[in-house]
Design an enzyme around this catalytic site. Sequence first.
Site, PDB file in Angstrom:
ATOM      1  N   GLU A   1      45.912  25.422  38.958  1.00 34.22           N
ATOM      2  CA  GLU A   1      45.832  24.078  38.376  1.00 34.22           C
ATOM      3  C   GLU A   1      47.160  23.595  37.794  1.00 34.22           C
ATOM      4  OE1 GLU A   1      43.802  26.559  38.067  1.00 34.22           O
ATOM      5  OE2 GLU A   1      41.699  25.936  37.916  1.00 34.22           O
TER       6      GLU A   1
ATOM      7  N   THR B   1      41.175  27.483  44.068  1.00 36.22           N
ATOM      8  CA  THR B   1      41.188  28.661  43.205  1.00 36.22           C
ATOM      9  C   THR B   1      40.160  29.634  43.776  1.00 36.22           C
ATOM     10  OG1 THR B   1      39.473  27.888  41.713  1.00 36.22           O
ATOM     11  CG2 THR B   1      41.717  27.269  41.172  1.00 36.22           C
TER      12      THR B   1
ATOM     13  N   TRP C   1      36.127  37.836  18.131  1.00 35.82           N
ATOM     14  CA  TRP C   1      36.574  38.096  19.501  1.00 35.82           C
ATOM     15  C   TRP C   1      37.318  39.411  19.603  1.00 35.82           C
ATOM     16  CZ3 TRP C   1      38.876  32.672  21.187  1.00 35.82           C
ATOM     17  CH2 TRP C   1      37.821  31.765  21.320  1.00 35.82           C
TER      18      TRP C   1
ATOM     19  N   LYS D   1      32.557  39.045  22.592  1.00 28.82           N
ATOM     20  CA  LYS D   1      32.231  38.410  21.317  1.00 28.82           C
ATOM     21  C   LYS D   1      31.291  39.305  20.535  1.00 28.82           C
ATOM     22  CE  LYS D   1      33.409  33.915  22.939  1.00 28.82           C
ATOM     23  NZ  LYS D   1      33.044  32.928  23.933  1.00 28.82           N
TER      24      LYS D   1
HETATM   25  P1  ADP Z   1      42.047  32.337  39.594  1.00 28.34           P
HETATM   26  O1  ADP Z   1      41.924  31.536  38.298  1.00 28.34           O
HETATM   27  O2  ADP Z   1      41.190  31.837  40.681  1.00 28.34           O
HETATM   28  O3  ADP Z   1      42.026  33.818  39.391  1.00 28.34           O
HETATM   29  P2  ADP Z   1      44.824  31.678  39.570  1.00 28.34           P
HETATM   30  O4  ADP Z   1      45.848  32.269  40.418  1.00 28.34           O
HETATM   31  O5  ADP Z   1      44.861  30.225  39.372  1.00 28.34           O
HETATM   32  O6  ADP Z   1      43.492  32.068  40.191  1.00 28.34           O
HETATM   33  O7  ADP Z   1      44.802  32.483  38.232  1.00 28.34           O
HETATM   34  C1  ADP Z   1      45.250  31.950  37.051  1.00 28.34           C
HETATM   35  C2  ADP Z   1      44.963  32.916  35.956  1.00 28.34           C
HETATM   36  O8  ADP Z   1      45.663  34.138  36.169  1.00 28.34           O
HETATM   37  C3  ADP Z   1      45.435  32.440  34.614  1.00 28.34           C
HETATM   38  O9  ADP Z   1      44.523  31.545  34.042  1.00 28.34           O
HETATM   39  C4  ADP Z   1      45.539  33.759  33.860  1.00 28.34           C
HETATM   40  O10 ADP Z   1      44.286  34.182  33.399  1.00 28.34           O
HETATM   41  C5  ADP Z   1      45.993  34.717  34.918  1.00 28.34           C
HETATM   42  N1  ADP Z   1      47.436  34.908  34.829  1.00 28.34           N
HETATM   43  C6  ADP Z   1      48.398  34.304  35.520  1.00 28.34           C
HETATM   44  N2  ADP Z   1      49.609  34.772  35.178  1.00 28.34           N
HETATM   45  C7  ADP Z   1      49.410  35.693  34.215  1.00 28.34           C
HETATM   46  C8  ADP Z   1      50.257  36.544  33.435  1.00 28.34           C
HETATM   47  N3  ADP Z   1      51.572  36.557  33.580  1.00 28.34           N
HETATM   48  N4  ADP Z   1      49.672  37.342  32.531  1.00 28.34           N
HETATM   49  C9  ADP Z   1      48.337  37.355  32.354  1.00 28.34           C
HETATM   50  N5  ADP Z   1      47.492  36.605  33.054  1.00 28.34           N
HETATM   51  C10 ADP Z   1      48.012  35.774  33.978  1.00 28.34           C
END
Ligand code: ADP
Length: 550
Positions: free
Chosen positions: A324, A180, A439, A434
Amino acid sequence: MPGGTPQTLRPFLWRAANLYPDREVVARTAGGITRYDYGEMADRTARLAGALDDAGLVGERVGTFCWNHHRHFETYFGAPGVGAQLHTINPLLPDEHIQYIVEDAADGLLFVDPSLAEKLASAYDPDAFTSVEQFVVMGESVPEIPFGPVTDYESFIEGYATDYDWPSLSGDRPAGLCYTSGTTGKPKGVEYTQRMLWAHTMALQTPQGIPVADDDVVMPVVPMFHVNAWGMPYAMTAGGAKHVYPGPAPEPADLAALIEEEGVTLAAGVPTVWIGLLEYVEDNDIDLSTLDRLVVGGAAAPRSLFEGFDRHGVDLVHAWGMTETSPVGTVAHLKSDLEDADAETRIEKRLTQGLVVPGLEFRVVDDEGTEVPWDGEAFGELLVRGPWVTTEYFARPDASEESFEGDWLRTGDIVTVDGDGYVKVVDRTKDVVKSGGEWISSQELENTVMTHEDVIEAAVIGVPHERWQERPVAVVVPAEGADLETLAAECADLVRAEYPDWWVPDDFLRIEEIPRTATGKFDKKRLRERFGADAVEGEAPAEAAPEAAE
Ligand code: ADP
């Protein structure tokens, strides 16, 4: 013993090569369009397998530092197929992250694109790269690389047989590895076993996933170094579709040309990619008639994007996932009983991150760990589990402890769930503001502020506040000539029209450009560092909190 053979990737390639030997795999490369068929792809993958086996890489990790193209695709089956683990590295990461990742994964071999050789050279550190015994350049020629040994891909696989004897592997065998991006702390590795990739592929192939048929022409624009291009190359092979790989750093014009010339029916990418394509299509005479659906994910897609592609008869499908979760977790298909709903309801549902795909379970909990109701209003953190959701980070028990509760992954996403089960991401746990114990969703504020025509981009961060703990501040890129004070007042009105008064940001600050992470998301950590403590002076507005904190 009942139970069948283990779930592995091998049958997907076997099926494609035998049922669809003539189906094309097309790639845009620096030298032009490359085109061959599944038959040749399978032969070359077998030769690659022979070469990897011979190089002693069975059971080892094999890194790729590449864009989306046919050779990268060959590694998707070649490396896991011999029992090695394919480690896709994001070349857009800072040098020190690349060093950390290569050292942590202890890659035995690195495939690298010629156009990325310079970046790799900049990241190269002999102390971090000690495990790498060979560099293979993904082209016919080898650019200057100040380390070695280096060979080119065609020479690497040359001479190996096309009938490699693929081993029987356990479903538990590590097949993939992706880090990640590490917007907080060091990058964390997520391993994918053969079974996880198999299960994810089969889930994508359900009507509730992102199914691919044999008459589809699929273009993954999402990088192959990012969670296996969302698993698309495996689903495309399983379905017997034609593959179209857009190559290094494609521009909207390149994507439009590939869509028109190759007859793309389905493509996948992040919102910025489709925003760029939509603008290009609206300004130029582009034929999108073959394009049936576009998958968008990685970040929330704005409403204007759905409406824009609707005008062109293209169905934009919103999906959510994480490194993940291999990554696909939810897809925003319309439930059959919503198909006749009014237009507003339908678009509202499509704008959410969608419905959980079959095979996964989720729950949403508040600060105290209590499940929140599915009423479309209550916020909570999303937890997921399932066969393609990891339960630990690679060699990081410290990070695993905070991110998992038994087999549940804490996603770090704050969501609501409506009565139909549509999950809507409203924020990240680390970004949610917060204020007075309640929130405020930074993402919802951003979306609202960005509807103002004089706002090019906006990010909202929480800044420390003596009385309310935290208050929202908007950092905006105003259009040329716009007056910040007027803009702030108008944006505040837009927020007030939709949300309680205490959601209105305390300040609107100007910035030239919102900093972004290596995966293209707003880098709020940097914004907080820059604007954090000094941004808010004095008291929050009188009605700044619900149930007035004390
Ligand atoms: P990182 O967590 O390192 O940025 P990831 O590609 O694993 O990389 O990112 C996952 C995160 O991206 C999710 O936990 C979410 O916050 C965001 N995400 C993924 N798809 C969407 C979506 N369709 N809409 C909003 N947020 C998204």
